[in-house]
Design a protein around this motif. Structure first.
Motif, PDB file in Angstrom:
ATOM      1  N   GLY A  25       0.796  -1.144   0.060  1.00 49.79           N
ATOM      2  CA  GLY A  25       0.032  -0.039  -0.325  1.00 49.79           C
ATOM      3  C   GLY A  25       0.536   1.212   0.065  1.00 49.79           C
ATOM      4  N   ILE A  26       1.857   1.244   0.985  1.00 51.17           N
ATOM      5  CA  ILE A  26       2.748   2.432   1.085  1.00 51.17           C
ATOM      6  C   ILE A  26       3.501   2.402  -0.422  1.00 51.17           C
ATOM      7  CG2 ILE A  26       4.932   3.365   1.990  1.00 51.17           C
ATOM      8  CD1 ILE A  26       4.055   1.847   4.317  1.00 51.17           C
ATOM      9  N   LEU A  27       4.060   1.507  -0.975  1.00 53.04           N
ATOM     10  CA  LEU A  27       4.686   1.539  -2.363  1.00 53.04           C
ATOM     11  C   LEU A  27       3.770   2.154  -3.382  1.00 53.04           C
ATOM     12  CD1 LEU A  27       6.994   0.982  -4.276  1.00 53.04           C
ATOM     13  CD2 LEU A  27       6.309  -1.260  -4.414  1.00 53.04           C
ATOM     14  N   THR A  28       2.518   1.714  -3.513  1.00 54.06           N
ATOM     15  CA  THR A  28       1.517   2.116  -4.329  1.00 54.06           C
ATOM     16  C   THR A  28       1.159   3.403  -4.249  1.00 54.06           C
ATOM     17  OG1 THR A  28       0.191   0.047  -4.241  1.00 54.06           O
ATOM     18  CG2 THR A  28      -0.990   1.666  -5.195  1.00 54.06           C
ATOM     19  N   VAL A  29       1.080   4.107  -3.104  1.00 51.17           N
ATOM     20  CA  VAL A  29       0.754   5.587  -2.902  1.00 51.17           C
ATOM     21  C   VAL A  29       2.169   6.462  -3.487  1.00 51.17           C
ATOM     22  CG1 VAL A  29       0.562   7.618  -1.131  1.00 51.17           C
ATOM     23  CG2 VAL A  29      -0.511   5.120  -0.957  1.00 51.17           C
ATOM     24  N   ILE A  30       3.403   5.715  -3.079  1.00 53.25           N
ATOM     25  CA  ILE A  30       4.600   6.616  -3.693  1.00 53.25           C
ATOM     26  C   ILE A  30       4.689   6.558  -5.203  1.00 53.25           C
ATOM     27  CG2 ILE A  30       7.072   6.611  -3.683  1.00 53.25           C
ATOM     28  CD1 ILE A  30       7.012   5.232  -0.799  1.00 53.25           C
ATOM     29  N   SER A  31       4.189   5.401  -5.718  1.00 50.97           N
ATOM     30  CA  SER A  31       4.443   5.196  -7.405  1.00 50.97           C
ATOM     31  C   SER A  31       3.465   6.002  -7.933  1.00 50.97           C
ATOM     32  CB  SER A  31       3.951   3.505  -7.521  1.00 50.97           C
ATOM     33  OG  SER A  31       4.837   2.760  -6.736  1.00 50.97           O
ATOM     34  N   LEU A  32       1.981   6.165  -7.528  1.00 46.35           N
ATOM     35  CA  LEU A  32       1.190   7.204  -7.966  1.00 46.35           C
ATOM     36  C   LEU A  32       1.543   8.397  -7.919  1.00 46.35           C
ATOM     37  CD1 LEU A  32      -2.332   5.461  -6.637  1.00 46.35           C
ATOM     38  CD2 LEU A  32      -1.287   5.367  -8.901  1.00 46.35           C
ATOM     39  N   LEU A  33       2.119   8.950  -6.701  1.00 50.17           N
ATOM     40  CA  LEU A  33       2.843  10.257  -6.970  1.00 50.17           C
ATOM     41  C   LEU A  33       3.730  10.501  -7.533  1.00 50.17           C
ATOM     42  CD1 LEU A  33       2.853  10.732  -2.787  1.00 50.17           C
ATOM     43  CD2 LEU A  33       1.406  11.896  -4.436  1.00 50.17           C
ATOM     44  N   PHE A  34       4.803   9.429  -7.690  1.00 49.52           N
ATOM     45  CA  PHE A  34       5.723   9.502  -8.883  1.00 49.52           C
ATOM     46  C   PHE A  34       5.201   9.848 -10.053  1.00 49.52           C
ATOM     47  CE2 PHE A  34       7.974   7.107 -12.114  1.00 49.52           C
ATOM     48  CZ  PHE A  34       9.297   7.789 -12.254  1.00 49.52           C
ATOM     49  N   VAL A  35       4.134   8.836 -10.797  1.00 50.38           N
ATOM     50  CA  VAL A  35       3.532   9.110 -11.957  1.00 50.38           C
ATOM     51  C   VAL A  35       2.716  10.401 -12.294  1.00 50.38           C
ATOM     52  CG1 VAL A  35       1.598   8.461 -13.381  1.00 50.38           C
ATOM     53  CG2 VAL A  35       2.858   6.522 -12.199  1.00 50.38           C
ATOM     54  N   PHE A  36       2.180  11.148 -11.293  1.00 55.05           N
ATOM     55  CA  PHE A  36       1.740  12.335 -11.432  1.00 55.05           C
ATOM     56  C   PHE A  36       2.711  13.394 -11.393  1.00 55.05           C
ATOM     57  CE2 PHE A  36      -2.253  10.276  -9.036  1.00 55.05           C
ATOM     58  CZ  PHE A  36      -3.106  10.619 -10.321  1.00 55.05           C
ATOM     59  N   GLY A  37       3.813  13.241 -10.530  1.00 52.65           N
ATOM     60  CA  GLY A  37       5.025  14.302 -10.603  1.00 52.65           C
ATOM     61  C   GLY A  37       5.823  14.039 -11.828  1.00 52.65           C
ATOM     62  N   PHE A  38       5.841  12.637 -12.529  1.00 53.04           N
ATOM     63  CA  PHE A  38       6.570  12.530 -13.704  1.00 53.04           C
ATOM     64  C   PHE A  38       5.761  13.230 -14.898  1.00 53.04           C
ATOM     65  CE2 PHE A  38       7.125  10.339 -17.884  1.00 53.04           C
ATOM     66  CZ  PHE A  38       8.520   9.915 -17.799  1.00 53.04           C
ATOM     67  N   ALA A  39       4.454  13.292 -14.791  1.00 56.55           N
ATOM     68  CA  ALA A  39       3.823  14.052 -16.022  1.00 56.55           C
ATOM     69  C   ALA A  39       3.914  15.286 -15.934  1.00 56.55           C
ATOM     70  CB  ALA A  39       2.199  13.571 -15.814  1.00 56.55           C
ATOM     71  N   LEU A  40       3.906  15.773 -14.612  1.00 52.76           N
ATOM     72  CA  LEU A  40       3.860  17.441 -14.515  1.00 52.76           C
ATOM     73  C   LEU A  40       5.155  18.006 -14.640  1.00 52.76           C
ATOM     74  CD1 LEU A  40       1.626  17.680 -11.525  1.00 52.76           C
ATOM     75  CD2 LEU A  40       0.926  18.288 -13.751  1.00 52.76           C
ATOM     76  N   LEU A  41       6.356  17.182 -14.222  1.00 54.01           N
ATOM     77  CA  LEU A  41       7.646  17.940 -14.078  1.00 54.01           C
ATOM     78  C   LEU A  41       8.628  17.303 -14.888  1.00 54.01           C
ATOM     79  CD1 LEU A  41       7.892  17.829 -10.142  1.00 54.01           C
ATOM     80  CD2 LEU A  41       7.430  19.986 -11.700  1.00 54.01           C
ATOM     81  N   ILE A  42       8.389  16.419 -15.867  1.00 53.25           N
ATOM     82  CA  ILE A  42       9.463  15.822 -16.565  1.00 53.25           C
ATOM     83  C   ILE A  42      10.075  16.535 -17.346  1.00 53.25           C
ATOM     84  CG2 ILE A  42       7.781  14.910 -18.471  1.00 53.25           C
ATOM     85  CD1 ILE A  42      11.313  13.123 -16.803  1.00 53.25           C
ATOM     86  N   ASN A  43       9.558  17.619 -18.336  1.00 54.96           N
ATOM     87  CA  ASN A  43      10.321  18.314 -19.114  1.00 54.96           C
ATOM     88  C   ASN A  43      11.172  19.391 -18.392  1.00 54.96           C
ATOM     89  OD1 ASN A  43       9.283  17.582 -21.640  1.00 54.96           O
ATOM     90  ND2 ASN A  43       7.434  18.573 -21.222  1.00 54.96           N
ATOM     91  N   ASP A  44      10.648  19.930 -17.345  1.00 57.26           N
ATOM     92  CA  ASP A  44      11.539  20.805 -16.513  1.00 57.26           C
ATOM     93  C   ASP A  44      12.638  19.856 -15.889  1.00 57.26           C
ATOM     94  OD1 ASP A  44       9.776  22.925 -17.012  1.00 57.26           O
ATOM     95  OD2 ASP A  44       8.746  22.811 -15.026  1.00 57.26           O
TER      96      ASP A  44
END
Length: 330
Positions: A62-81
């Motif tokens: 469950g902890i890993l799932t939350v961290i992974s979802l945060l990573f996906v959203f962060g990847f989508a928003l910040l990857i170009n920068d």
């Protein structure tokens, strides 16, 4: 009998081929899941004694799932920068290295390494930027694989040892022990410490206004990468941040960043954790780790930082065992 053997061989080869074609697209998340499970297994053992194996695995998953979802959203928003900032940091660092009085051969190696890192990183970014559903599917595979590995860890260990041929049991055990030792050094030594330093430095860069969020994340990633190099460490990154603040006339923030960078990033943590990371930083193991990290990354991508050092560690064990056999033989 020969026809029957040929048929079974053809069926076996066909099954292996289809299995590889099925597994190869999701091999990276499975390796990441196995790596994460290996790092967190001591925590799983402690939780297992208190709440049971399945509940422990569910909690960590469950902890890993939350961290992974945060990573996906962060990847989508910040990857170009992050991509542009990281490229800028790498170019600046390479220019600084090339400005030193190094042999001509070293210049070529540095340029090739920087070019290989940039090309590989760009290919990853472009691949996932245009296919975020693929990234989400790989995260799902990683989460389920992580849970399955934790729940069945004891069974997996028994099965691996049961496959060892009796005639080569000692060699096989030495190879397994060598792989486990390399994983301990790389994952629980370098990786955990390096990632922790990168996260701290990213927070410091953002808190002191050295860069925006994307630049701070890129600085954290660069810190983790530089921690691979023997002797040098993440102090190079925070020193650059201090120089930037001093150039902007922000003396007090520069002094505070110096104190916090020295205490929390490098070199003070290296001194305090010397027993944990010394084998990665100096000696033959440092060379093997460095070659494994760089070569593995260029060959296999991000999972190569795990595959490379482990494979070179196994090769080193095989060579040592071969030398012992030659010495024992008349």
């Amino acid at each position: 009998m020969r026809v029957e053997t040929a048929v079974w061989a053809a069926v076996s080869i066909g099954a292996l081929y289809l299995t590889w074609e099925t597994v190869s697209p999701i091999l990276s998340p499975i390796i990441i899941a196995a790596t994460t499970a290996y790092i967190l297994y001591p925590i799983h053992e402690r939780l297992e004694r208190k709440i049971g194996g399945r509940w422990s695995a569910l909690t960590l998953t469950g902890i890993l799932t939350v961290i992974s979802l945060l990573f996906v959203f962060g990847f989508a928003l910040l990857i170009n920068d992050v991509k542009y900032s990281l490229a800028n940091y790498v170019d600046t660092f390479v220019d600084w290295l090339l400005g030193l009085n190094l042999p001509p051969s070293a210049y070529e190696v540095i340029q090739k390494i920087s070019l290989g890192i940039s090309q590989r990183f760009n290919s990853y970014v472009l691949g996932y930027t245009y296919s975020l559903p693929t990234l989400i599917l790989q995260v799902v595979v990683m989460v389920f694989s992580f849970y399955g590995i934790l729940v069945n860890a004891s069974t997996i260990k028994r099965e691996v040892y049961s496959l060892i041929p009796p005639s080569n049991r000692n060699l096989a055990r030495e190879l397994i022990d060598s792989g486990a030792e390399t994983l301990n050094i790389v994952l629980r030594g370098w990786l955990l410490i390096g990632v922790g330093k990168g996260m701290v430095l990213a927070l410091l860069f953002r808190a002191f206004g050295v860069s925006d969020v994307g630049g701070a994340v890129a600085a954290g990633i660069l810190t983790v990468i530089i921690e691979l190099l023997p002797v040098v460490g993440g102090w190079i990154v925070w020193v650059g941040g201090v120089a930037y603040l001093a150039n902007q006339g922000q003396v007090l923030p520069a002094v505070l960043l110096t104190v916090l960078g020295f205490s929390l990033v490098s070199p003070l943590p290296d001194i305090l954790l010397k027993e944990k990371i010394s084998r990665v930083k100096w000696g033959v193991d440092a060379i093997i780790s460095l070659l494994g990290f760089i070569g593995g990354y260029i060959a296999f991508g991000f999972v190569g930082i795990i595959i490379g050092p482990v494979s070179l560690g196994l090769l080193k064990t095989l060579i040592e065992e071969w030398k012992e056999i030659k010495e024992r033989s008349p």
